[in-house]
Design an enzyme around this catalytic site. Sequence first.
Site, PDB file in Angstrom:
ATOM      1  N   GLY A 120       0.823  -1.205   0.000  1.00 15.76           N
ATOM      2  CA  GLY A 120       0.000   0.000   0.000  1.00 15.76           C
ATOM      3  C   GLY A 120       0.856   1.253   0.000  1.00 15.76           C
ATOM      4  O   GLY A 120       0.491   2.284   0.576  1.00 15.76           O
ATOM      5  N   GLY A 169      -0.908   7.868   0.808  1.00 11.79           N
ATOM      6  CA  GLY A 169      -1.326   7.887   2.196  1.00 11.79           C
ATOM      7  C   GLY A 169      -0.239   7.515   3.184  1.00 11.79           C
ATOM      8  O   GLY A 169       0.925   7.916   3.049  1.00 11.79           O
ATOM      9  N   ILE A 170      -0.617   6.741   4.184  1.00 11.56           N
ATOM     10  CA  ILE A 170       0.304   6.386   5.258  1.00 11.56           C
ATOM     11  C   ILE A 170       1.475   5.566   4.724  1.00 11.56           C
ATOM     12  O   ILE A 170       2.625   5.770   5.135  1.00 11.56           O
ATOM     13  CB  ILE A 170      -0.454   5.635   6.373  1.00 11.56           C
ATOM     14  CG1 ILE A 170      -1.370   6.608   7.134  1.00 11.56           C
ATOM     15  CG2 ILE A 170       0.515   4.963   7.335  1.00 11.56           C
ATOM     16  CD1 ILE A 170      -2.270   5.951   8.161  1.00 11.56           C
ATOM     17  N   GLY A 171       1.220   4.630   3.819  1.00  6.73           N
ATOM     18  CA  GLY A 171       2.296   3.814   3.276  1.00  6.73           C
ATOM     19  C   GLY A 171       3.377   4.656   2.619  1.00  6.73           C
ATOM     20  O   GLY A 171       4.580   4.450   2.842  1.00  6.73           O
ATOM     21  N   ALA A 205       3.973   7.860   3.144  1.00  6.28           N
ATOM     22  CA  ALA A 205       4.615   8.689   4.167  1.00  6.28           C
ATOM     23  C   ALA A 205       5.659   7.893   4.942  1.00  6.28           C
ATOM     24  O   ALA A 205       6.721   8.422   5.310  1.00  6.28           O
ATOM     25  CB  ALA A 205       3.566   9.250   5.123  1.00  6.28           C
ATOM     26  N   SER A 249      -4.727   0.117  14.066  1.00  3.23           N
ATOM     27  CA  SER A 249      -5.511   1.351  14.096  1.00  3.23           C
ATOM     28  C   SER A 249      -5.883   1.643  15.540  1.00  3.23           C
ATOM     29  O   SER A 249      -5.810   0.759  16.401  1.00  3.23           O
ATOM     30  CB  SER A 249      -6.789   1.161  13.260  1.00  3.23           C
ATOM     31  OG  SER A 249      -7.726   2.187  13.478  1.00  3.23           O
ATOM     32  N   TYR A 304     -14.301  -3.527  10.118  1.00  5.46           N
ATOM     33  CA  TYR A 304     -12.987  -2.878  10.128  1.00  5.46           C
ATOM     34  C   TYR A 304     -12.306  -3.086  11.472  1.00  5.46           C
ATOM     35  O   TYR A 304     -11.125  -3.438  11.535  1.00  5.46           O
ATOM     36  CB  TYR A 304     -13.143  -1.389   9.829  1.00  5.46           C
ATOM     37  CG  TYR A 304     -11.841  -0.625   9.801  1.00  5.46           C
ATOM     38  CD1 TYR A 304     -11.016  -0.688   8.683  1.00  5.46           C
ATOM     39  CD2 TYR A 304     -11.436   0.156  10.876  1.00  5.46           C
ATOM     40  CE1 TYR A 304      -9.813  -0.003   8.643  1.00  5.46           C
ATOM     41  CE2 TYR A 304     -10.237   0.854  10.848  1.00  5.46           C
ATOM     42  CZ  TYR A 304      -9.435   0.771   9.737  1.00  5.46           C
ATOM     43  OH  TYR A 304      -8.239   1.453   9.706  1.00  5.46           O
ATOM     44  N   LYS A 344      -8.677  -4.991  12.482  1.00  5.78           N
ATOM     45  CA  LYS A 344      -7.580  -4.299  13.154  1.00  5.78           C
ATOM     46  C   LYS A 344      -7.312  -4.877  14.547  1.00  5.78           C
ATOM     47  O   LYS A 344      -6.156  -4.893  15.001  1.00  5.78           O
ATOM     48  CB  LYS A 344      -7.875  -2.799  13.231  1.00  5.78           C
ATOM     49  CG  LYS A 344      -7.924  -2.126  11.853  1.00  5.78           C
ATOM     50  CD  LYS A 344      -6.632  -2.328  11.072  1.00  5.78           C
ATOM     51  CE  LYS A 344      -6.605  -1.580   9.751  1.00  5.78           C
ATOM     52  NZ  LYS A 344      -5.328  -1.728   9.031  1.00  5.78           N
ATOM     53  N   THR A 385      -6.026  11.151   4.744  1.00  8.45           N
ATOM     54  CA  THR A 385      -5.609  10.411   3.548  1.00  8.45           C
ATOM     55  C   THR A 385      -6.764  10.385   2.553  1.00  8.45           C
ATOM     56  O   THR A 385      -7.890  10.783   2.876  1.00  8.45           O
ATOM     57  CB  THR A 385      -5.229   8.961   3.898  1.00  8.45           C
ATOM     58  OG1 THR A 385      -6.419   8.277   4.329  1.00  8.45           O
ATOM     59  CG2 THR A 385      -4.181   8.902   5.000  1.00  8.45           C
TER      60      THR A 385
END
Length: 247
Positions: A14, A18-20, A22, A136, A149, A153, A186
């Site tokens: 990923g 987004g986070i990946g 960054a 998360s 979700y 997580k 994101t």
Amino acid sequence: MPKDIQGTTVVVTGGASGIGLAIADAFLQHGAHRVVLLDLNAEQADQATATLNAKHGNKATFILCDVTQDLDQVTKVIIDTYKTVDVLVNSAGIVNERNPRKVIEINLTAVIEWSLKYLEIMRKGGKGGTIINMSSMYGFMVDPYLPTYKASKFGVLGFTKSKGHEYNFKKTGVRLLAICPGVTKTNLTSGYKNFEEKENQEDFVATFDSFPWAEVTRVGQAVVEVFGKADSGTAWAIQGDEPVFEA
């Protein structure tokens, strides 16, 4: 086991946005030798790779990858090309309460399968390594929303803490860490007003809006911070601009 980023090869699922992305950027900023971005979105990934290479030199590459199907073939390409992986970041994830099977496959099953595969690769190399799994804040807190979700997580947190337990770490030399970001700005969260069923939407949006929001760069830098200090089997929360804390 070394916790020095200098000279490392880092693989990020990923990783195109987004986070990946960054996290990949933060590792390069702190001395990683190369990052390999894995993603299904070729257009975004090409752009991300070009941006990272312009910023850090020719240190980023991209491999098209569906984390639910391409583990073995993509891993073969990575090992054949780079010989070793020092850090795996399992960052690919989705929110889709209307398709629970897909959520579990991407957010949990893939994380487990990629972790187990790379744990064996890292331990056989003799140097150990680090596997970072993105959970998360919804991996440890409960409210009435996004149950599938949350299940995915919570599962990531349970797997990472168990497989990364000191008992296992002593045998493998491979560190497993969980990162638990709060709400982060994101492309994924930009559609948060449609995450929940219509009957819950208004209350969910009010709750979500009340949380502290973080920039992706904050999460990326926090992951590097955790990498430098964390013991295997631990989980770390990132909420807004607050200091990172153990979850």
